[in-house]
Write a protein that holds these residues in place. Sequence first.
Motif, PDB file in Angstrom:
ATOM      1  N   SER A 113       0.993 -37.524  36.097  1.00  0.00           N
ATOM      2  CA  SER A 113       0.169 -36.534  35.769  1.00  0.00           C
ATOM      3  C   SER A 113       0.735 -35.229  35.934  1.00  0.00           C
ATOM      4  O   SER A 113       0.589 -34.189  35.408  1.00  0.00           O
ATOM      5  CB  SER A 113      -0.973 -36.701  36.814  1.00  0.00           C
ATOM      6  N   SER A 141      -1.510 -31.841  29.616  1.00  0.00           N
ATOM      7  CA  SER A 141      -2.524 -32.420  30.307  1.00  0.00           C
ATOM      8  C   SER A 141      -3.807 -31.898  29.435  1.00  0.00           C
ATOM      9  O   SER A 141      -4.158 -30.754  29.385  1.00  0.00           O
ATOM     10  CB  SER A 141      -2.471 -31.941  31.677  1.00  0.00           C
ATOM     11  N   ARG A 144       0.104 -40.646  39.278  1.00  0.00           N
ATOM     12  CA  ARG A 144       0.267 -39.255  39.733  1.00  0.00           C
ATOM     13  C   ARG A 144       1.352 -38.644  39.434  1.00  0.00           C
ATOM     14  O   ARG A 144       1.549 -37.462  39.161  1.00  0.00           O
ATOM     15  CB  ARG A 144      -0.220 -39.378  41.408  1.00  0.00           C
ATOM     16  N   LYS A 197       1.116 -32.236  33.266  1.00  0.00           N
ATOM     17  CA  LYS A 197       0.534 -30.603  33.696  1.00  0.00           C
ATOM     18  C   LYS A 197       1.855 -29.815  33.615  1.00  0.00           C
ATOM     19  O   LYS A 197       1.763 -28.486  33.189  1.00  0.00           O
ATOM     20  CB  LYS A 197       0.031 -30.582  35.145  1.00  0.00           C
ATOM     21  N   ASN A 218      -5.972 -37.283  27.918  1.00  0.00           N
ATOM     22  CA  ASN A 218      -4.794 -37.786  28.564  1.00  0.00           C
ATOM     23  C   ASN A 218      -4.847 -38.299  30.238  1.00  0.00           C
ATOM     24  O   ASN A 218      -4.260 -39.071  30.477  1.00  0.00           O
ATOM     25  CB  ASN A 218      -3.527 -36.685  28.551  1.00  0.00           C
ATOM     26  N   GLU A 219      -5.718 -37.349  30.822  1.00  0.00           N
ATOM     27  CA  GLU A 219      -5.880 -37.831  32.116  1.00  0.00           C
ATOM     28  C   GLU A 219      -6.575 -39.093  32.262  1.00  0.00           C
ATOM     29  O   GLU A 219      -6.517 -39.928  33.300  1.00  0.00           O
ATOM     30  CB  GLU A 219      -6.769 -36.437  32.656  1.00  0.00           C
ATOM     31  N   ARG A 220      -7.851 -39.372  31.330  1.00  0.00           N
ATOM     32  CA  ARG A 220      -8.481 -40.528  31.590  1.00  0.00           C
ATOM     33  C   ARG A 220      -7.447 -41.560  31.170  1.00  0.00           C
ATOM     34  O   ARG A 220      -7.598 -42.776  31.985  1.00  0.00           O
ATOM     35  CB  ARG A 220      -9.557 -40.380  30.460  1.00  0.00           C
ATOM     36  N   LEU A 238      -4.427 -42.026  32.132  1.00  0.00           N
ATOM     37  CA  LEU A 238      -3.470 -42.127  33.285  1.00  0.00           C
ATOM     38  C   LEU A 238      -4.339 -42.939  34.210  1.00  0.00           C
ATOM     39  O   LEU A 238      -3.917 -43.700  35.207  1.00  0.00           O
ATOM     40  CB  LEU A 238      -3.061 -40.756  33.791  1.00  0.00           C
TER      41      LEU A 238
END
Length: 411
Positions: free
Chosen positions: A172, A181, A169, A176, A185-187, A189
């Motif tokens: 993340s 982001s 987090r 952002k 890339n979120e996947r 993380l």
Amino acid sequence: MKRFLLFLLMASPAFAIAQSNFQKGYVVTNAKDTLKGYIDYREGQKSPSSFVYKAEPNSIPKIYTLNDCVACHIDDRASYQRFLVNISLGSDQISNLTTQVDTTSKREAVFLQVLEAGPNVTLYSYADRIKNRFYILDKEAMVPDELVMQLYYKEGESGRLITNIKYARQLSFLMKKYEKSNLVNERRLANLKYKEDELVQVVALINGQQKLKPKFKQSRWFAGLSVDMANTKFRGKNPLAGADAKSKMSVSPMFSGGVDLFINPAIRRLVMRVELAFVKSKSEVTSAAGGNSFDQLNAVFTPSLLYHIYNADQFKVFLSAGPGLNYSKINNLVNFKYEKEILTDDLRKVDEPMELNKFYLTIPVTVGVVMNKRIELLAGYTVPTSMTSYVYYSVERERFRLGLNYLFGKH
């Protein structure tokens, strides 16, 4: 040979303590002065509390502690910066975990090692006896924040381990903030592990950089040829275990090869070596009571730890040891059949042929030198180990080895 190996085993701590490893670098003092020179960079020095510095190779060394300098850089190897940071104290060892999250911490000045630096954020590491930790420094902040990972058991559900991935987090938020982001890339993380290699990749993304290739190779291949000298001995209640028994030494070629995995590629002092060797030898034991002979083809898989007790650039001295996993194929076995007493309702004597195990364990110890980064000369001794599973006697094979390896790859 055995006395020589014993001497090296006893002397190796003294060699290790005495030898330094000075590399070009610099120290930044509290007054912001940059002192160029040479830094002693040693194996296992991931989070040091001081550095040994020389202005010139032959200068008198000086120690710089946390109270004396704010940074230290060792060319192409490592870089450290001093910060006053919060250090979490919760363990990540399974045996120490409870159902309560350990949020205790201390604030202390330490040297953090730089892992990845860029225009937006910098990733650091710090390790002590409790655990390894990672820190992130935003370019707009003065002090790095620890990337937090916590382990604990869920209350009421025995054995269920919970992982708090707060570090994902934290990254993340930075991703952002610096407009890096996206769905991919979120996947990443969501499945990010608390490991150096994976964290470095994410930090490189935040900085808009490609992950740099390591300056030092993590491994190397080797291949070699040795002269194997082996003889067989009988122990216990067997006619061939008598004082008059004679074993004929077998001299055979041994072919070997494998891979070296460096614990610290920048130093290469401690190595995990994985070797596979093949050797065909003969065995012959005779006494006044009779004899025994066989041909043996051995494949030996040996994972071992190799330590360079002297580790100069062009000349090294090493010692290694590890378990040898043997697969043995026996041909032309001529059994000495003997009479063995066994206890039944009456005492009687029977004939029993000898059988050798296909799989057995040995303990090889090796010493050697490396010259010009390519040529490795070695001498080895394998402790006599039983190749049988009998209760009253055993058959042991003792081995000596003299050989040469060629080390492949970039050095």
